[in-house]
Design a protein around this motif. Structure first.
Motif, mmCIF file in Angstrom:
data_model
loop_
_atom_site.group_PDB
_atom_site.id
_atom_site.type_symbol
_atom_site.label_atom_id
_atom_site.label_comp_id
_atom_site.label_asym_id
_atom_site.label_seq_id
_atom_site.Cartn_x
_atom_site.Cartn_y
_atom_site.Cartn_z
ATOM 1 N N GLN A 260 61.394 2.168 27.751
ATOM 2 C CA GLN A 260 62.379 2.190 26.649
ATOM 3 C C GLN A 260 61.811 1.749 25.288
ATOM 4 O O GLN A 260 61.275 0.748 25.165
ATOM 5 N N ASN A 261 62.441 2.597 24.468
ATOM 6 C CA ASN A 261 61.720 2.046 22.774
ATOM 7 C C ASN A 261 63.081 1.016 22.305
ATOM 8 O O ASN A 261 64.086 1.466 22.003
ATOM 9 N N LYS B 37 64.005 7.485 22.083
ATOM 10 C CA LYS B 37 64.612 6.365 23.032
ATOM 11 C C LYS B 37 63.697 6.002 24.009
ATOM 12 O O LYS B 37 63.606 4.737 24.476
ATOM 13 N N THR B 38 62.794 7.066 24.543
ATOM 14 C CA THR B 38 61.699 6.773 25.526
ATOM 15 C C THR B 38 60.118 6.938 24.949
ATOM 16 O O THR B 38 60.095 7.897 24.462
ATOM 17 N N CYS C 59 59.362 11.088 24.806
ATOM 18 C CA CYS C 59 59.440 11.329 26.022
ATOM 19 C C CYS C 59 61.145 11.690 26.328
ATOM 20 O O CYS C 59 61.317 12.281 27.256
ATOM 21 N N ASP C 60 61.726 11.817 25.070
ATOM 22 C CA ASP C 60 63.174 12.294 25.301
ATOM 23 C C ASP C 60 63.559 13.575 25.828
ATOM 24 O O ASP C 60 64.328 13.707 26.800
ATOM 25 N N PHE D 48 61.770 5.529 36.132
ATOM 26 C CA PHE D 48 61.530 4.363 36.044
ATOM 27 C C PHE D 48 61.498 3.344 37.156
ATOM 28 O O PHE D 48 60.763 2.444 37.396
#
Length: 84
Positions: free
Chosen positions: A38-39, A50-51, A66-67, A80
């Motif tokens: 997660q960013n 976000k990812t 990766c969103d 995850f």
């Protein structure tokens, strides 16, 4: 392009895979689940994603958003969960 400046790419979801698998948008290597996060907080990257997935392939090192790929996974939290 500087070797110290990461390039940003869009990760690709492997179609029809039994296990959610993301590929680097630059070199198409598999992104290790241990390098998808997660960013935010301490891991903040300068992207609007976000990812983030970091490619660990030799002479790549691309930062992948990766969103889009994660949105195509039925249960993205499963990705995850598999990382641990």
């Amino acid at each position: 392009m500087s070797m110290t400046e990461p390039q940003h790419y869009t990760a690709v979801l492997v179609e029809n895979s039994a296990v959610p698998t993301l590929l680097c948008g630059h070199c198409r290597s598999i992104l290790s689940r241990a390098r998808i996060f997660q960013n935010g907080s301490d891991n903040q990257q300068a992207t609007g994603c976000k990812t983030i997935g970091l490619c660990s392939a030799d002479d790549c090192g691309a930062v992948n958003c990766c969103d889009e790929a994660m949105a195509r996974i039925d249960n993205p939290e499963k990705l995850f969960g598999l990382a641990s």
